[in-house]
Structure formats: C-alpha cells, structure tokens
Design an enzyme around this catalytic site. Sequence first.
Site, PDB file in Angstrom:
ATOM      1  N   SER A  27       6.032  29.984 -32.691  1.00 53.65           N
ATOM      2  CA  SER A  27       7.365  29.392 -32.686  1.00 53.65           C
ATOM      3  C   SER A  27       7.503  28.394 -33.838  1.00 53.65           C
ATOM      4  CB  SER A  27       7.641  28.773 -31.314  1.00 53.65           C
ATOM      5  OG  SER A  27       9.015  28.557 -31.123  1.00 53.65           O
ATOM      6  N   ASP A  90      12.521  37.934 -26.105  1.00 55.80           N
ATOM      7  CA  ASP A  90      12.316  36.503 -26.331  1.00 55.80           C
ATOM      8  C   ASP A  90      13.629  35.785 -26.032  1.00 55.80           C
ATOM      9  OD1 ASP A  90      12.053  33.897 -27.518  1.00 55.80           O
ATOM     10  OD2 ASP A  90      10.455  34.681 -28.789  1.00 55.80           O
ATOM     11  N   HIS A 117       8.676  34.762 -24.873  1.00 56.27           N
ATOM     12  CA  HIS A 117       8.378  33.883 -26.005  1.00 56.27           C
ATOM     13  C   HIS A 117       6.858  33.719 -26.169  1.00 56.27           C
ATOM     14  CE1 HIS A 117       9.633  31.102 -29.088  1.00 56.27           C
ATOM     15  NE2 HIS A 117       8.975  30.103 -28.546  1.00 56.27           N
TER      16      HIS A 117
END
Length: 135
Positions: A27, A90, A117
């Site tokens: 991320s 996601d 995610h």
Amino acid sequence: MALSSFWIPFLRDELKADGNTILIGHSSEAIATMRFAEQWPLLGSMLVAAYDTDLGMEQEKQSGYFDNPWDWKKIKDNQQWITLFASQDDPWIPSEQPRYIHQQLNCVYHEYKGQGHFGGAYCKPTFSELSQVII
C-alpha cells in the site's frame, strides 16, 4: 510532516537500501518504494496493493507522494526487476491503478481475486505467492 519526507530518508539513511536491496512495500509503503527507486538503485522491489494517485483522499494528498509526476523510466531503470501484486476486490485500490503501474513499468504482474487489500480487515498470516517470487 508529510510521510514522504519521513519514509524516503528512512529507507536511505536508516535501512541503508541500495543496489543490493529488495524492498517489499504494501500500500503506501509500495508508493514509498517507487519514490525511492526514482532516485536510488535497488536490486528489486515487490509492490503489493500499489497505486499511483491520491485516490481522492485528503490523507493521501497530504502524504507528499503525489506532489510530483511519476518518473516511470527511472523507477524501472534503477532496479533489475519489479513484481506487482494486486487484487480485483481491493476495497481501497481500484484495479485500474495497479494495471496502469504495470503498463508503465512493464513489470511482472500478478492479479488475484479474493485477496482484498492483502490484509487489513482480515488476517493474512502468509503470502506464499510473494515468497515464491523471492525464491
């Protein structure tokens, strides 16, 4: 203080990331990894749930990572290889984002269903797909 002004120097000065280093970023850490590679060499990187815009989120805008255009050529040229992992479901990163990064970097790309995610709202204690790429 913007995240970029903290994490990029940390990678360089504290972790001593260099041309013999593989960075694994998830991320926002994937974003830091790409920004790092714009300036300094790495052996390679593993980008998990990466994105290339602020996603319309104020916190992302304030991170400082999106203040300048991406230099995709430098990111690619400063590494021997890049692998990108994405999931179609996601909840934070639309599929277009990692697909676009893949096109820009012409890197190895793995897109999954059912991975969300890659953590967050559920526990993902292992990531064998990532481990296999490293091996």
